[in-house]
Design a protein around this motif. Structure first.
Motif, mmCIF file in Angstrom:
data_model
loop_
_atom_site.group_PDB
_atom_site.id
_atom_site.type_symbol
_atom_site.label_atom_id
_atom_site.label_comp_id
_atom_site.label_asym_id
_atom_site.label_seq_id
_atom_site.Cartn_x
_atom_site.Cartn_y
_atom_site.Cartn_z
ATOM 1 N N LEU A 167 -6.240 13.173 -1.255
ATOM 2 C CA LEU A 167 -7.084 12.142 -1.869
ATOM 3 C C LEU A 167 -6.663 10.766 -1.360
ATOM 4 O O LEU A 167 -6.133 9.942 -2.105
ATOM 5 C CB LEU A 167 -6.951 12.193 -3.402
ATOM 6 N N PRO A 168 -6.883 10.489 -0.088
ATOM 7 C CA PRO A 168 -6.360 9.260 0.515
ATOM 8 C C PRO A 168 -6.867 7.982 -0.144
ATOM 9 O O PRO A 168 -6.203 6.953 -0.107
ATOM 10 C CB PRO A 168 -6.789 9.351 1.972
ATOM 11 N N GLY A 169 -8.006 8.015 -0.776
ATOM 12 C CA GLY A 169 -8.546 6.823 -1.413
ATOM 13 C C GLY A 169 -7.785 6.380 -2.649
ATOM 14 O O GLY A 169 -7.854 5.220 -3.047
ATOM 15 N N LEU A 171 -4.598 5.895 -3.142
ATOM 16 C CA LEU A 171 -3.570 4.892 -2.828
ATOM 17 C C LEU A 171 -4.001 3.974 -1.688
ATOM 18 O O LEU A 171 -3.158 3.444 -0.967
ATOM 19 C CB LEU A 171 -2.255 5.586 -2.485
ATOM 20 N N ALA A 172 -5.307 3.759 -1.557
ATOM 21 C CA ALA A 172 -5.816 2.945 -0.453
ATOM 22 C C ALA A 172 -5.236 1.534 -0.455
ATOM 23 O O ALA A 172 -5.061 0.935 0.606
ATOM 24 C CB ALA A 172 -7.342 2.883 -0.506
ATOM 25 N N ASP A 173 -4.924 0.998 -1.623
ATOM 26 C CA ASP A 173 -4.365 -0.357 -1.720
ATOM 27 C C ASP A 173 -2.847 -0.390 -1.602
ATOM 28 O O ASP A 173 -2.246 -1.463 -1.730
ATOM 29 C CB ASP A 173 -4.779 -0.994 -3.045
ATOM 30 N N TYR A 174 -2.239 0.765 -1.388
ATOM 31 C CA TYR A 174 -0.779 0.877 -1.329
ATOM 32 C C TYR A 174 -0.383 1.627 -0.057
ATOM 33 O O TYR A 174 -0.223 2.846 -0.082
ATOM 34 C CB TYR A 174 -0.243 1.596 -2.569
ATOM 35 N N PRO A 175 -0.252 0.922 1.057
ATOM 36 C CA PRO A 175 0.069 1.594 2.324
ATOM 37 C C PRO A 175 1.338 2.440 2.219
ATOM 38 O O PRO A 175 2.320 2.024 1.581
ATOM 39 C CB PRO A 175 0.267 0.437 3.303
ATOM 40 N N PRO A 176 1.320 3.616 2.823
ATOM 41 C CA PRO A 176 2.480 4.515 2.732
ATOM 42 C C PRO A 176 3.789 3.857 3.173
ATOM 43 O O PRO A 176 4.825 4.052 2.540
ATOM 44 C CB PRO A 176 2.111 5.675 3.654
ATOM 45 N N GLU A 177 3.745 3.071 4.235
ATOM 46 C CA GLU A 177 4.972 2.437 4.724
ATOM 47 C C GLU A 177 5.553 1.502 3.661
ATOM 48 O O GLU A 177 6.763 1.439 3.472
ATOM 49 C CB GLU A 177 4.701 1.663 6.017
ATOM 50 N N HIS A 178 4.671 0.792 2.958
ATOM 51 C CA HIS A 178 5.116 -0.088 1.881
ATOM 52 C C HIS A 178 5.706 0.741 0.734
ATOM 53 O O HIS A 178 6.753 0.394 0.169
ATOM 54 C CB HIS A 178 3.946 -0.947 1.380
#
Length: 191
Positions: A167-169, A171-178
């Motif tokens: 469900l990539p949407g 955490l769309a506002d929270y980049p994985p690297e961050h």
């Protein structure tokens, strides 16, 4: 049973693709043969049953999801500090998400493990061994944190990967690297 190891590996890799795309119900010898581009009946010459095929997939999936020599070298050469750990964990995250079908197939196997004790046994053994290897590596590396730190990072990254792949949407506002950097800051004690 046929004994060509390269063909067996190709069939297992094809089974991983089928499992990721169609789920456990779609995993048939015919589907594996089609995915591998081999004549009908080939998979049945290599595996005694569908259960045997699933067992082989469960044993092989971690090979496919494992790090390559470059990633291992980069992790080995990274500074042993809390500030350097997010780069190592982000590389792990990126590797696993690049191997999307492998991880989705692993999720399917995990679901199958809830119904099939033999799959549960194989996956439990493989995942416990991988986790213990990661704990041992971390402790020997001199990086900050103990075994519990590694386990909590494992659990956190695992769910971050599941969320991103399914469900990539969300955490769309929270980049994985961050998020990896935040998790490391919260979970890993200072140097």
């Amino acid at each position: 049973m046929a004994h060509n190891p390269e063909r067996r590996t190709a069939l297992v890799d094809a089974a991983i693709e089928v499992l990721a795309r169609q789920g456990a119900r779609g995993l048939t010898f015919r589907a594996v043969d089609a995915e591998a581009g081999v004549p009908k009946g080939t998979a049945s010459n290599y595996f005694t049953s569908r259960d045997d095929l699933i067992g082989q997939v469960a044993r092989h999936i971690h090979v496919r999801l494992g790090p390559d020599a470059q990633e291992l070298e980069a992790a080995e050469n990274a500074p042993r500090t809390r500030d350097a750990l997010p780069a190592v964990l982000t590389a792990l995250y990126q590797r696993v998400t690049r191997e999307r079908t492998g991880y989705l197939a692993l999720l399917e196997l995990r679901l199958e493990a809830t119904r099939r004790p033999e799959v549960r046994e194989i996956l439990t053994e493989a995942i416990r061994a991988n986790l213990q290897r990661d704990i041992d590596y971390h402790l020997a590396s001199g990086r900050p944190g103990d075994d519990t730190t590694v386990v909590v990072l494992y659990l956190s990254l695992s769910w971050l990967i599941v969320e991103d792949l399914t469900l990539p949407g969300v955490l769309a506002d929270y980049p994985p690297e961050h998020m990896v950097k935040v998790l490391t800051g919260l979970l890993v004690p200072p140097d």
